[in-house]
Enzyme design. Structure first.
Site, PDB file in Angstrom:
ATOM      1  N   GLN A  24       6.408  -3.738  -0.809  1.00 28.02           N
ATOM      2  CA  GLN A  24       5.050  -3.482  -1.288  1.00 28.02           C
ATOM      3  C   GLN A  24       4.612  -2.055  -0.926  1.00 28.02           C
ATOM      4  O   GLN A  24       3.533  -1.823  -0.375  1.00 28.02           O
ATOM      5  CB  GLN A  24       4.086  -4.509  -0.707  1.00 28.02           C
ATOM      6  CG  GLN A  24       4.166  -5.855  -1.386  1.00 28.02           C
ATOM      7  CD  GLN A  24       3.720  -5.797  -2.844  1.00 28.02           C
ATOM      8  OE1 GLN A  24       2.830  -5.036  -3.204  1.00 28.02           O
ATOM      9  NE2 GLN A  24       4.341  -6.611  -3.687  1.00 28.02           N
ATOM     10  N   SER A  25       5.436  -1.096  -1.264  1.00 34.35           N
ATOM     11  CA  SER A  25       5.182   0.295  -0.896  1.00 34.35           C
ATOM     12  C   SER A  25       4.057   0.922  -1.719  1.00 34.35           C
ATOM     13  O   SER A  25       4.146   1.022  -2.945  1.00 34.35           O
ATOM     14  CB  SER A  25       6.461   1.118  -1.081  1.00 34.35           C
ATOM     15  OG  SER A  25       6.202   2.498  -0.939  1.00 34.35           O
ATOM     16  N   ASN A  26       3.010   1.368  -1.039  1.00 39.43           N
ATOM     17  CA  ASN A  26       1.951   2.123  -1.701  1.00 39.43           C
ATOM     18  C   ASN A  26       2.472   3.487  -2.154  1.00 39.43           C
ATOM     19  O   ASN A  26       2.089   4.001  -3.210  1.00 39.43           O
ATOM     20  CB  ASN A  26       0.767   2.332  -0.752  1.00 39.43           C
ATOM     21  CG  ASN A  26       0.146   1.030  -0.307  1.00 39.43           C
ATOM     22  OD1 ASN A  26      -0.093   0.142  -1.104  1.00 39.43           O
ATOM     23  ND2 ASN A  26      -0.108   0.914   0.988  1.00 39.43           N
TER      24      ASN A  26
END
Length: 336
Positions: free
Chosen positions: A75-77
């Protein structure tokens, strides 16, 4: 510290707001709490990586790249904002995602930031925990070259001296806004992970001789390792700016007591902090970074680390899209 010497493309909405949080301040009966809204940078949901990408993507364009490659957790921003920057500039992007949590919930694996990556046209590749992600990016870069493309590899979090320039610029921006508001800033607090945000702020405030201390609330590494990473990058950033020696070791402070079981793993304090900000200020935090950063700040306020007459600025690094992937962690809080 003339940042116009460095190539930069305009991707975000700057200046982001610097706002007082009256209801949170009252609820904690502590110092006056302000928030720097870098969740409002505007690039496909906003976040702190937009500032870094303005400099990184400019360098990629200057080198003639047509494909950007980067890596992060599922869930990398940072991945989402990199995909958005590439889409805005008409470039290709390839995203490498490392499974650092072991979560199998479809909302986590396919929703949130991953859904947005795909919506904006980026292919994602998944890797197991403990993969050498830098080596994996080199392999993908060779693949792109073999197909006639020209890759540009961006480190995780956009955290190198070029990327950190984005947060040198943020330090300048905070000081400008504080001066206009006649606001004395006594401390800046934020979540620290890949080191680029804290390194840029430290280098910026030190180079401006502001006297403003920066406290990073760690989200992944032990304190010694986190501070070493930040200090190294802050010094490299200062060197790039031509102000070697401006950053001293004592400028770099991290508190890593709020990581919990590990990177991306929910904590009770994070859930409480995210819920509290939503219900007092209608501000949405991120469960991985800003949520744990705010959990640390709230706890330190309750422990009396800051006096009531101080002005504390919390830098909101964005990432609320990930909230939708962490719904199970909030089930009890919502039921209550």
């Amino acid at each position: 510290m003339h940042l116009a010497r460095f190539p930069r493309v305009s991707l975000g909405h700057m200046h982001t707001p610097l706002e007082f949080m009256p209801r949170l301040t009252a609820a904690l009966d502590g110092p006056r709490l302000y928030i720097k809204r870098d969740d409002c940078t505007g690039l496909a949901g906003g976040g702190n990586k937009t500032r870094k990408l303005e400099f990184l993507m400019a360098q990629a364009l200057a080198e003639g790249a047509d494909t950007v490659i980067t890596q992060g957790a599922t869930q990398s921003n940072h991945a989402r904002q990199t995909v958005a920057a590439a889409a805005r500039l008409g470039m290709k992007s390839i995203i490498l995602l490392e499974d650092r949590t072991g979560f199998e919930d479809p909302n986590y694996v396919l929703g949130g930031n991953v859904f947005l990556d795909h919506l904006m046209g980026a292919p994602t590749r998944t890797y197991p925990a403990a993969t050498d992600m830098n080596a994996a990016m080199r392999t993908v870069a060779e693949e792109v070259q073999g197909q006639g493309g020209k890759p540009y590899v961006i480190p995780g979090g956009g955290s190198n001296p070029v990327g950190a320039l984005g947060y040198v610029n943020c330090a300048i921006e905070i000081l400008t806004q504080a001066n206009d508001m006649q606001l004395r800033v006594d401390h800046v607090v934020h979540a620290t992970g890949s080191a680029g945000t804290q390194a840029g702020l430290v280098a910026g405030f030190a180079g401006l001789n502001s006297g403003i201390p920066v406290l990073g609330i760690g989200v992944r590494a032990p304190r010694e390792a986190q501070e070493a990473n930040v200090y190294k990058l802050a010094c490299e950033t200062a060197d790039l700016l031509g102000m070697s020696g401006a950053v001293r070791r004592e400028h770099v402070v991290a508190n890593c007591d709020y990581v919990g079981e590990g990177y991306g793993m929910p904590t009770a304090g994070m859930v409480q902090a995210v819920s509290m900000l939503a219900r007092t200020e209608a501000i949405l935090l991120d469960p991985v970074y800003s949520g744990k950063g705010m959990a640390g700040l709230i706890d330190l306020v309750r422990k009396g680390q800051f006096s009531k007459d101080q002005n504390i600025v919390f830098v909101h690094t964005g990432g609320s899209a990930a909230l939708f992937s962490y719904m199970p962690a909030f089930a009890k809080a919502l039921a209550a």
